[in-house]
Write an enzyme that holds these catalytic residues in place. Structure first.
Site, short mmCIF file in Angstrom:
data_model
loop_
_atom_site.label_atom_id
_atom_site.label_comp_id
_atom_site.label_asym_id
_atom_site.label_seq_id
_atom_site.Cartn_x
_atom_site.Cartn_y
_atom_site.Cartn_z
N SER A 16 -72.23 37.21 -38.89
CA SER A 16 -73.14 36.38 -39.68
C SER A 16 -72.57 36.15 -41.07
CB SER A 16 -74.48 37.11 -39.80
OG SER A 16 -75.30 36.51 -40.76
N LYS A 73 -73.89 44.28 -39.44
CA LYS A 73 -72.92 43.25 -39.03
C LYS A 73 -71.53 43.60 -39.57
CE LYS A 73 -75.32 40.63 -36.47
NZ LYS A 73 -75.05 40.45 -35.05
N TYR A 112 -79.53 45.01 -42.34
CA TYR A 112 -79.07 44.12 -41.26
C TYR A 112 -77.63 43.68 -41.52
CZ TYR A 112 -78.21 39.73 -38.81
OH TYR A 112 -77.63 38.73 -38.06
P1 NAD Z 1 -82.43 36.52 -30.68
O1 NAD Z 1 -83.28 37.65 -31.17
O2 NAD Z 1 -83.09 35.29 -30.23
O3 NAD Z 1 -81.47 37.04 -29.52
C1 NAD Z 1 -81.01 38.37 -29.46
C2 NAD Z 1 -81.30 38.87 -28.05
O4 NAD Z 1 -80.85 40.23 -27.94
C3 NAD Z 1 -82.78 38.83 -27.70
O5 NAD Z 1 -82.94 38.16 -26.47
C4 NAD Z 1 -83.15 40.31 -27.58
O6 NAD Z 1 -84.16 40.52 -26.61
C5 NAD Z 1 -81.82 40.93 -27.20
N1 NAD Z 1 -81.69 42.35 -27.54
C6 NAD Z 1 -81.97 42.94 -28.73
N2 NAD Z 1 -81.74 44.26 -28.64
C7 NAD Z 1 -81.27 44.51 -27.39
C8 NAD Z 1 -80.85 45.68 -26.72
N3 NAD Z 1 -80.89 46.89 -27.30
N4 NAD Z 1 -80.41 45.56 -25.44
C9 NAD Z 1 -80.40 44.35 -24.83
N5 NAD Z 1 -80.80 43.21 -25.41
C10 NAD Z 1 -81.23 43.29 -26.68
O7 NAD Z 1 -81.39 36.19 -31.85
P2 NAD Z 1 -80.36 34.99 -31.99
O8 NAD Z 1 -80.83 34.16 -33.13
O9 NAD Z 1 -80.12 34.36 -30.69
O10 NAD Z 1 -79.09 35.79 -32.50
C11 NAD Z 1 -78.05 36.17 -31.62
C12 NAD Z 1 -76.99 36.91 -32.42
O11 NAD Z 1 -76.53 36.07 -33.48
C13 NAD Z 1 -77.49 38.19 -33.09
O12 NAD Z 1 -76.45 39.13 -33.02
C14 NAD Z 1 -77.73 37.76 -34.52
O13 NAD Z 1 -77.60 38.86 -35.41
C15 NAD Z 1 -76.63 36.75 -34.72
N6 NAD Z 1 -76.91 35.76 -35.78
C16 NAD Z 1 -78.05 35.01 -35.72
C17 NAD Z 1 -78.32 34.09 -36.71
C18 NAD Z 1 -79.57 33.28 -36.72
O14 NAD Z 1 -79.97 32.77 -37.78
N7 NAD Z 1 -80.25 33.09 -35.58
C19 NAD Z 1 -77.41 33.92 -37.77
C20 NAD Z 1 -76.25 34.69 -37.79
C21 NAD Z 1 -76.01 35.62 -36.78
C1 WQD Z 2 -82.96 29.17 -45.73
C2 WQD Z 2 -83.48 28.61 -47.04
C3 WQD Z 2 -84.90 30.14 -48.24
C4 WQD Z 2 -88.15 30.14 -45.32
C5 WQD Z 2 -80.99 34.11 -42.89
C6 WQD Z 2 -80.39 35.48 -42.88
C7 WQD Z 2 -78.94 35.40 -42.46
C8 WQD Z 2 -78.79 34.65 -41.13
C9 WQD Z 2 -79.47 33.33 -41.17
C10 WQD Z 2 -78.77 36.23 -39.32
C11 WQD Z 2 -83.44 29.62 -48.19
C12 WQD Z 2 -85.68 28.91 -47.82
C13 WQD Z 2 -86.98 29.91 -45.99
C14 WQD Z 2 -89.38 29.66 -45.88
C15 WQD Z 2 -88.13 28.73 -47.72
N1 WQD Z 2 -79.38 35.37 -40.03
N2 WQD Z 2 -86.95 29.22 -47.15
N3 WQD Z 2 -89.29 28.97 -47.05
O1 WQD Z 2 -81.86 33.22 -45.81
O2 WQD Z 2 -80.00 31.51 -45.49
O3 WQD Z 2 -80.30 33.31 -43.84
O4 WQD Z 2 -80.83 33.51 -41.59
O5 WQD Z 2 -77.66 36.63 -39.44
O6 WQD Z 2 -78.50 36.72 -42.34
O7 WQD Z 2 -80.48 36.04 -44.18
O8 WQD Z 2 -81.97 31.51 -43.93
O9 WQD Z 2 -83.72 30.15 -42.90
O10 WQD Z 2 -84.39 32.31 -44.03
O11 WQD Z 2 -83.63 30.39 -45.44
O12 WQD Z 2 -88.12 28.12 -48.78
O13 WQD Z 2 -90.47 29.85 -45.35
O14 WQD Z 2 -84.87 28.27 -46.86
O15 WQD Z 2 -85.29 30.57 -49.52
O16 WQD Z 2 -83.15 28.90 -49.36
P1 WQD Z 2 -81.05 32.41 -44.90
P2 WQD Z 2 -83.50 31.11 -44.00
#
Ligand code: NAD
Ligand code: WQD
Length: 339
Positions: A123, A151, A147
């Site tokens: 991430s 990562k 978190y």
């Molecule tokens: P998500 O929560 O929708 O998907 C994660 C999945 O993992 C879920 O289906 C959950 O049930 C499963 N899971 C969690 N713990 C588990 C365990 N112990 N055993 C088996 N399954 C398990 O999240 P996502 O948004 O699809 O994210 C996927 C990956 O991408 C994650 O590693 C997340 O940290 C990373 N990521 C997400 C974002 C984002 O904004 N969505 C941004 C950057 C990185």
């Molecule tokens: C985006 C912008 C908020 C909600 C997060 C995690 C990051 C990654 C992606 C997993 C910011 C603003 C948000 C709301 C708002 N996840 N906002 N009102 O913070 O860039 O990243 O998700 O790895 O680790 O930190 O994403 O979508 O929360 O926010 O004004 O109700 O929207 O302040 O400027 P962020 P976000």
């Protein structure tokens, strides 16, 4: 390839599974459904017109993992993790256990099964407060919450493992802000409880679940004062995983890639784009800044553009249109289809 997808029922995993199946790969998903629904996987198979194997199991369980590796695996895509920043501050041990413990168990199971190819979901959170934007992969890593720390630690564990085993090939993908949904509207982001991220909050206002959007700060040093992020369509992100699979098939060692569009949008720009896509008004209330937020975070994705042969093709208006199609057709998220 025979691909094991951890967390494949989740938001990014489900979209990636559609493309994996469409590309002809054999897919096994292991997911404990703690943040997802089996209905997503039924719809993945419907969209791709091909089956996958689903094991409801936990990546921290040796037994569940050995079941997932049965029948042979060529490569693993590791999505499974807990991902809510605020929750990680309240329950850090749960995050360490699932994210770090789960990843160690997975690497052990890969070693036992003789599997050497890994694509890992990292991430942009590992950059914390960057000195300048856009950030490239060499920027300092400064995590600001548990978190983010998981990562960073997982990245380091995978790097150390690759250093010790020259036959391994791993790709660490640092996602910026994934948004949008499959263009069919059949799968999309289905947050449990209150969404943490901006676009699902906006979509819930548009569909009438919430009265207004709380905008966290309008006094940043950005043109309209609201935070700027690099929003990446989830289908583009899914596509990057197919490129990463090709890459691990051709290279050994551990490589890191930023995945983003390479430019940002403010909160207000995203709201305006969603209003155009949905035809709905999104009332906003300006709040104080959210703690830990930065003014601007955007990717320099040139490494992925050049080495993976990948770049984002869909813009924010497509992401809003697709997210709206999903939200409108599934106002309560994944629920069984009527007979
Ligand atoms: P998500 O929560 O929708 O998907 C994660 C999945 O993992 C879920 O289906 C959950 O049930 C499963 N899971 C969690 N713990 C588990 C365990 N112990 N055993 C088996 N399954 C398990 O999240 P996502 O948004 O699809 O994210 C996927 C990956 O991408 C994650 O590693 C997340 O940290 C990373 N990521 C997400 C974002 C984002 O904004 N969505 C941004 C950057 C990185
Ligand atoms: C985006 C912008 C908020 C909600 C997060 C995690 C990051 C990654 C992606 C997993 C910011 C603003 C948000 C709301 C708002 N996840 N906002 N009102 O913070 O860039 O990243 O998700 O790895 O680790 O930190 O994403 O979508 O929360 O926010 O004004 O109700 O929207 O302040 O400027 P962020 P976000």
């Amino acid at each position: 390839m025979k691909v094991l997808v951890t967390g494949g029922a989740g938001y990014i995993g489900s979209h990636t599974c559609v493309l994996l199946l469409e590309a002809g790969h054999t897919v096994t998903v292991i997911d404990n459904l703690c943040n997802s629904s089996a209905i997503a996987l039924a719809r993945v198979q419907e969209l791709a017109g091909r089956p996958l194997r689903f094991l409801q199991g936990d990546i921290r369980s040796r037994t569940d993992l050995s079941g997932a590796f049965e029948g042979g695996v060529d490569a693993v895509i590791h999505f499974a993790a807990l991902k809510a920043v605020g929750e990680s501050c309240d329950e850090p041990l749960r995050y360490f256990d699932t994210n770090i413990g789960g990843t160690i168990a997975l690497m052990q199971a890969m070693e036992t099964a003789g599997v050497s190819k890994l694509v890992f979901s990292s991430s942009a959170t590992v950059y914390g407060q960057p000195d300048s934007v856009p950030v490239n992969e060499g920027a300092p890593l400064r995590v600001t919450n548990p978190y983010g720390r998981t990562k960073l630690v997982m990245e380091q564990l995978i790097q150390d493992w690759c250093a010790a085993r020259p036959e391994l090939s791993a790709v660490l993908l640092r996602y910026f802000n994934p948004v949008g949904a499959h263009p069919s509207g059949r799968i999309g982001e289905d947050p449990r409880g209150e969404p943490n991220n901006l676009m699902p909050c906006v979509a819930q206002v548009a569909v009438g679940h919430r009265s207004h959007l709380r905008v966290f700060g309008d006094d940043y040093a950005t043109p309209d004062g609201t935070g700027i992020r690099d929003y990446l369509h989830v289908m583009d992100l899914a596509q990057a995983h197919l490129k990463a699979l090709e890459y691990v098939g051709l290279h050994n060692g551990c490589e890191i890639f930023n995945l983003g569009a390479g430019h940002g949008h403010s909160v207000i720009e995203l709201v305006r784009a969603f209003e155009s896509a949905s035809g709905r008004n999104i009332p906003m209330e300006i709040m104080k800044r959210r703690s830990g937020d930065v003014a601007e975070l955007t990717a320099d994705p040139s490494h992925a553009n050049v080495r993976l042969g990948w770049s984002a093709e869909r813009d924010l208006s497509m992401a809003c249109a697709d997210a709206w199609r999903w939200q409108k057709a599934n106002p309560l998220g994944f629920t069984p289809d009527p007979e």
